[in-house]
Design a protein around this motif. Structure first.
Motif, PDB file in Angstrom:
ATOM      1  N   ALA A 317       0.799  -1.244   0.000  1.00 19.20           N
ATOM      2  CA  ALA A 317       0.000   0.000   0.000  1.00 19.20           C
ATOM      3  C   ALA A 317       0.828   1.289   0.000  1.00 19.20           C
ATOM      4  O   ALA A 317       0.544   2.190  -0.805  1.00 19.20           O
ATOM      5  N   PRO A 318       1.842   1.439   0.866  1.00 21.85           N
ATOM      6  CA  PRO A 318       2.576   2.710   0.827  1.00 21.85           C
ATOM      7  C   PRO A 318       3.200   2.982  -0.550  1.00 21.85           C
ATOM      8  O   PRO A 318       3.179   4.126  -1.031  1.00 21.85           O
ATOM      9  N   ALA A 319       3.723   1.934  -1.187  1.00 26.70           N
ATOM     10  CA  ALA A 319       4.360   2.131  -2.498  1.00 26.70           C
ATOM     11  C   ALA A 319       3.319   2.451  -3.571  1.00 26.70           C
ATOM     12  O   ALA A 319       3.526   3.314  -4.426  1.00 26.70           O
ATOM     13  N   GLU A 320       2.198   1.756  -3.526  1.00 17.31           N
ATOM     14  CA  GLU A 320       1.147   1.997  -4.520  1.00 17.31           C
ATOM     15  C   GLU A 320       0.532   3.390  -4.324  1.00 17.31           C
ATOM     16  O   GLU A 320       0.205   4.084  -5.298  1.00 17.31           O
ATOM     17  N   PHE A 321       0.390   3.774  -3.075  1.00 13.16           N
ATOM     18  CA  PHE A 321      -0.151   5.118  -2.804  1.00 13.16           C
ATOM     19  C   PHE A 321       0.802   6.179  -3.364  1.00 13.16           C
ATOM     20  O   PHE A 321       0.379   7.162  -3.988  1.00 13.16           O
ATOM     21  N   MET A 322       2.092   5.967  -3.165  1.00 15.84           N
ATOM     22  CA  MET A 322       3.095   6.876  -3.738  1.00 15.84           C
ATOM     23  C   MET A 322       2.987   6.908  -5.257  1.00 15.84           C
ATOM     24  O   MET A 322       3.042   7.974  -5.889  1.00 15.84           O
ATOM     25  N   ARG A 323       2.824   5.744  -5.856  1.00 13.14           N
ATOM     26  CA  ARG A 323       2.693   5.694  -7.329  1.00 13.14           C
ATOM     27  C   ARG A 323       1.503   6.543  -7.778  1.00 13.14           C
ATOM     28  O   ARG A 323       1.603   7.346  -8.712  1.00 13.14           O
ATOM     29  N   LEU A 324       0.390   6.360  -7.098  1.00  9.03           N
ATOM     30  CA  LEU A 324      -0.805   7.105  -7.498  1.00  9.03           C
ATOM     31  C   LEU A 324      -0.599   8.603  -7.302  1.00  9.03           C
ATOM     32  O   LEU A 324      -0.907   9.415  -8.179  1.00  9.03           O
ATOM     33  N   LEU A 325      -0.053   8.985  -6.152  1.00  5.97           N
ATOM     34  CA  LEU A 325       0.105  10.412  -5.861  1.00  5.97           C
ATOM     35  C   LEU A 325       1.110  11.065  -6.807  1.00  5.97           C
ATOM     36  O   LEU A 325       0.876  12.165  -7.312  1.00  5.97           O
ATOM     37  N   VAL A 326       2.222  10.361  -7.046  1.00 11.75           N
ATOM     38  CA  VAL A 326       3.295  10.963  -7.840  1.00 11.75           C
ATOM     39  C   VAL A 326       3.020  10.848  -9.348  1.00 11.75           C
ATOM     40  O   VAL A 326       3.088  11.838 -10.082  1.00 11.75           O
ATOM     41  N   TRP A 333       7.476  14.273  -4.945  1.00 19.75           N
ATOM     42  CA  TRP A 333       7.817  13.097  -4.130  1.00 19.75           C
ATOM     43  C   TRP A 333       7.735  13.408  -2.637  1.00 19.75           C
ATOM     44  O   TRP A 333       7.116  12.667  -1.863  1.00 19.75           O
ATOM     45  N   ASP A 334       8.386  14.473  -2.207  1.00 18.04           N
ATOM     46  CA  ASP A 334       8.461  14.740  -0.763  1.00 18.04           C
ATOM     47  C   ASP A 334       7.089  15.003  -0.153  1.00 18.04           C
ATOM     48  O   ASP A 334       6.803  14.576   0.960  1.00 18.04           O
ATOM     49  N   VAL A 335       6.266  15.712  -0.905  1.00 18.41           N
ATOM     50  CA  VAL A 335       4.899  15.967  -0.423  1.00 18.41           C
ATOM     51  C   VAL A 335       4.141  14.644  -0.337  1.00 18.41           C
ATOM     52  O   VAL A 335       3.487  14.331   0.668  1.00 18.41           O
ATOM     53  N   ALA A 336       4.278  13.861  -1.390  1.00 25.64           N
ATOM     54  CA  ALA A 336       3.570  12.574  -1.429  1.00 25.64           C
ATOM     55  C   ALA A 336       4.021  11.668  -0.293  1.00 25.64           C
ATOM     56  O   ALA A 336       3.215  10.991   0.349  1.00 25.64           O
ATOM     57  N   LEU A 368       5.186  -6.127 -11.046  1.00 21.83           N
ATOM     58  CA  LEU A 368       4.827  -4.736 -10.718  1.00 21.83           C
ATOM     59  C   LEU A 368       6.004  -3.817 -11.023  1.00 21.83           C
ATOM     60  O   LEU A 368       6.613  -3.239 -10.104  1.00 21.83           O
ATOM     61  N   PRO A 369       6.337  -3.657 -12.311  1.00 17.03           N
ATOM     62  CA  PRO A 369       7.589  -2.952 -12.635  1.00 17.03           C
ATOM     63  C   PRO A 369       7.655  -1.528 -12.088  1.00 17.03           C
ATOM     64  O   PRO A 369       8.690  -1.113 -11.577  1.00 17.03           O
ATOM     65  N   ARG A 370       6.579  -0.794 -12.161  1.00 12.48           N
ATOM     66  CA  ARG A 370       6.632   0.591 -11.699  1.00 12.48           C
ATOM     67  C   ARG A 370       6.660   0.667 -10.162  1.00 12.48           C
ATOM     68  O   ARG A 370       7.403   1.464  -9.583  1.00 12.48           O
ATOM     69  N   VAL A 371       5.889  -0.169  -9.522  1.00 12.29           N
ATOM     70  CA  VAL A 371       5.895  -0.185  -8.048  1.00 12.29           C
ATOM     71  C   VAL A 371       7.282  -0.583  -7.548  1.00 12.29           C
ATOM     72  O   VAL A 371       7.777  -0.053  -6.544  1.00 12.29           O
TER      73      VAL A 371
END
Ligand code: 26Q
Length: 798
Positions: A317-326, A333-336, A368-371
């Protein structure tokens, strides 16, 4: 809700006539069940709509409980009880000459979970609705739940659990407008767009459609309906041509076909990773969308949303959430990262190292290449931040996410969130001082304990109505809505009339179970015997085998001395073994063969019986647990994170026979040492052996003739038909040095069992202990557990 019997009968008949074109006397239990459920749906639907409207209108903060398992069991009675119409429906059915129990039994258990972890998730859904907190579940809509267990020639056989059956899931609603896409596989590279920002470009990715099915979660008589969202997979129409063969299409359907039946050791199967990502990505996408609909800024999503990671299964979840936000929403990145770490929280359910998820980095990269790229970035930044904070290199190495070609999911969950909790006091202490020690030193503020709980309503009002009525009789019915009123029973524990009432309640429950045992196994058991119960997943650390060792000892005692004065005992087991767990399956075989030996030996005069009930599940638990006199909670100290059946047994008046492990310790704290039977090594004893490497099971075996005789029974033909299994067990105990210290705890366990025997002879004393257990079981209501999560972790308002 307010409803008269007459109104209900009218509504129910209308539904039956309209939807099924049939009249009550001609309908099957399944048809009656379906119509009843449809009637109930009509009652709660307006409440459900209203709830969703209010939450978004008032911009309420919502917690989303991500779990790969939910194990609610049957929902009908819970829904009726929580709507406040259970009694009315029962009266109406009596008037219509319909057997309510037959209708209730027509519902198939919703068994989308293995055991404790899944049942806890379901309990939390009920308690979130009951306490009124906005907390929604997010999981998978498996076509097949946990396998159905049959016992054939003493062996476990697994059959598919096609729980949709012909009825389907009457409670769910498909929500097409919330469908999202999930991307897997392919290649990804980054390309600069006009403003110089990097965007991922996907090639050859597989694009799947995630379709949500919502299952309502009704609060107890408070008109609140929360939502459990379960995701199913479909092939998007535009890509149908990419799946020309049945096998191609099946490979997609597989994603939500089966629940993995392992609950202990983790296997790095690609399909499992796909399942985890699929539900996590779909869930996070709809969460962001529904948040943005409120017109609030994405940088503040953590003020309105919490995402809870139930064990590491959704820890991507943390990585996927970052993917979605960024990537998708273009945050820096830092905000996300700041937002992500304020959104995520994580519960750990085990200290067994072999159960911690670690994914092979190459496999992860392929699926999950991007994650994967994002996880590398998180890991790199973590390492350099820690180094610049002066953290020792060894500590950084121990805590980083990617190392030795593996992705450590627990590390991702901890680094990517603000809260880590264990599930009982001892468990949380062990996490801090052992399993997650380095993390605790880095982030002490993230760590907290949340002792598990149970939905008391299911284990009292639904599973044991005679018990509930007797409680009403003595302290009034206030406890039904405020479980803490149970404590009033403490004032009555010296009243013989009260104890006598509770004695009869227990006998009634035992009679119900005895009838079921007779019907399903042919074994006759006396309700005057002690019903000694161990029901839970079969695992070496839970030590069902220790129970078996004592039964063998009792068998030899009676063979040597048929007149030995013991209280008759019925040992009752229920347990599913993971299909690939050889040792666990051997223990099941041995229990069944031992049962055959003992139950058919007339020289034992019925003093000893052994019963293995097949297909242990939530519904069977509702029958078994209220009937127990003794609750076996005998895991090796430190291994059982919490346990939750221990709480259910306590609440229905069983005496706990336990090691100082998991929540047993907290049960002891509630009832006092006189009202529980504790034995054996504590966690310090266990850890001392680990440090000193000074455990030798063989020398215990060689020096203790009683133990030798019991252990030899596995290999000398005493128990028929277990040559292979007996040898395997013998070797685990002697050749492989008894990993869970059964032999060291054996003598203390036998003494504890003898103490139980003595205590049971004084029925008044026993019933006093039993009532003290019931009276203090309010401590373990999941309503309170979830309130702590809501206040201390998620910062919700109700
Ligand atoms: C992981 C990866 C791949 C396949 C399966 C799994 C998997 C699935 C289920 C790993 C573990 C589980 C379930 C674990 C579980 O049920 N743990 C229990 O959680 C209860 C609730 O906190 C505790 O009370 C029990 O002590 C704990 O054993």
């Amino acid at each position: 809700m307010k409803l008269t019997k007459e109104e209900f009968i009218r509504d129910f008949k209308d539904t039956l006539h309209e939807e099924q074109l049939i009249k009550v006397p001609d309908a099957t239990p399944a048809e009656l069940f379906t119509s009843l459920a449809q009637t109930v749906r009509k009652y709660y639907t307006p409440l459900w709509l209203e709830r969703n409207r209010k939450i978004s209108e008032n911009h309420e903060k919502v917690a989303y409980y991500f779990s790969i398992e939910f194990l609610p069991g049957r929902m009908l009675e819970t829904n009726l009880l929580n709507l406040g119409i259970l009694d009315i429906v029962k009266e109406a059915f009596a008037e219509l000459n319909v057997d309510f129990d037959a209708v209730k039994n027509a519902e198939h258990d919703m068994a989308l979970g293995n055991g404790g972890l899944g049942r806890l998730a379901a309990a939390f859904m009920d308690s979130l609705a009951t306490t009124g907190y906005p907390g929604f579940g997010n999981g998978l809509r498996y076509k097949y739940g946990l396998f159905k267990q049959r016992i054939v020639d003493g062996y476990q056989v697994e059959l598919p659990d096609s729980w949709f059956g012909s009825i389907g899931n009457v409670w769910e609603t498909r929500k097409d407008h919330d469908t999202v896409e999930v991307k897997l596989f392919g290649d990804v590279y980054l390309q600069a767009d006009k403003d110089g920002k990097l965007s991922p470009v996907y090639n050859n990715a597989q694009i799947l459609r995630a379709v949500p099915y919502d299952v309502p979660q009704l609060g107890y008589q408070n008109d609140i309906v929360n939502n459990l969202r379960l995701w199913d997979v479909e092939i998007p129409e535009e890509y149908e041509l990419d799946y020309p063969t049945i096998a191609d299409r099946r490979s997609v359907q597989d994603i939500t076909s089966i629940l993995y039946p392992d609950d202990s050791s983790y296997e790095g199967k690609q399909l499992r990773l796909v399942q985890e990502y699929f539900m996590t990505s779909a869930g996070l996408q709809t969460i962001i969308k529904s948040y943005l609909k409120q017109g609030l800024p994405l940088e503040k999503i953590h003020e309105k949303v919490s995402v809870h990671i139930n064990d590491t299964h959704p820890a991507v979840a943390p990585a996927e959430f970052m993917r979605l936000l960024v990537d998708e929403y273009r945050l820096e990145w830092d905000v996300a990262w700041d937002v992500t770490t304020k959104t995520m929280s994580y519960t750990n359910h085990t200290i067994l190292a072999e159960a911690l998820e670690k994914w092979d980095a190459e496999l992860f990269k392929k699926v999950l290449p991007r994650v994967y790229q994002i996880i590398l970035e998180i890991d790199n930044r973590f390492v350099s931040d820690m180094a610049s904070d002066g953290v020792a290199p060894q500590i950084i190495e121990n805590t980083r996410i990617v190392k030795d070609g593996l992705i450590h999911m627990a590390n991702l969950a901890i680094i990517g969130g603000y809260s880590v909790n264990g599930v009982a006091k001892l468990h949380t202490e062990l996490l801090k001082e052992d399993t997650l020690r380095d993390f605790y030193n880095l982030y002490p503020e993230k760590f907290n304990n949340k002792t598990n709980g149970i939905v008391q309503r299911r284990w009292t009002q639904i599973a044991d109505q005679p018990l509930s009525k007797t409680i009403d009789k003595w302290i009034g019915s206030g406890w039904r809505s405020d479980i803490h009123e149970l404590r009033k029973l403490n004032d009555l524990v010296d009243n013989p009339e009260v104890l006598n009432d509770f004695y009869h309640v227990k006998q009634e429950a035992k009679a119900r179970l005895a009838a079921y045992i007779k019907e399903t196994t042919g074994i006759e058991v006396s309700t005057d015997a002690i019903f000694d119960v161990q029901v839970k997943r079969l695992h070496a650390y839970k030590r069902q085998l220790l129970n078996v060792l004592n039964i063998i000892k009792q068998y030899w005692d009676l063979k040597d001395n048929p007149d030995k004065d013991i209280v008759p005992h019925v040992y009752i087991f229920g347990a599913k073994a993971a299909p690939g767990y050889h040792f666990a399956k051997s223990v099941i075989k041995v229990i069944n063969e031992l049962a055959n030996l003992i139950n058919n030996d007339s020289s034992l005069n019925g003093k000893l019986k052994v019963v293995f009930l097949e297909n242990y599940n939530v519904s069977l638990a509702e029958l078994i647990i209220p009937a127990a006199n003794v609750s076996e909670q005998i895991s090796l100290a430190s291994k059982e994170a919490s346990g939750t059946s221990n709480m259910k047994f306590m609440m229905t008046g069983a005496i706990t026979l336990a090691t100082l492990d998991g929540a047993n310790i907290e049960i002891k704290d509630e009832v006092g040492s006189d009202n529980i039977v504790i034995f054996g090594m504590d966690k310090d004893d266990v850890y001392r052996h680990y440090e000193r490497h000074d455990y030798y099971s063989r020398s215990i075996y060689e020096n203790n003739p009683i133990i030798r005789r019991v252990v030899d029974s596995f290999i000398n033909g005493t128990i028929p038909n277990i040559q292979g299994e007996g040898t395997e067990i013998y070797e685990s105990l002697i050749t492989h040095n008894d990993e869970y210290f059964l032999l060291e705890d054996f003598t203390a366990y036998v003494e504890a069992q003898e103490k139980i025997d003595q205590l049971y002879r004084n029925q008044e004393q026993w019933m006093r202990m039993s009532l003290i257990n019931i009276a203090n079981s309010d401590k373990f209501t999941s309503d309170d557990t979830i309130t702590q999560y809501a206040k201390e972790i998620w910062q919700l308002k109700n």
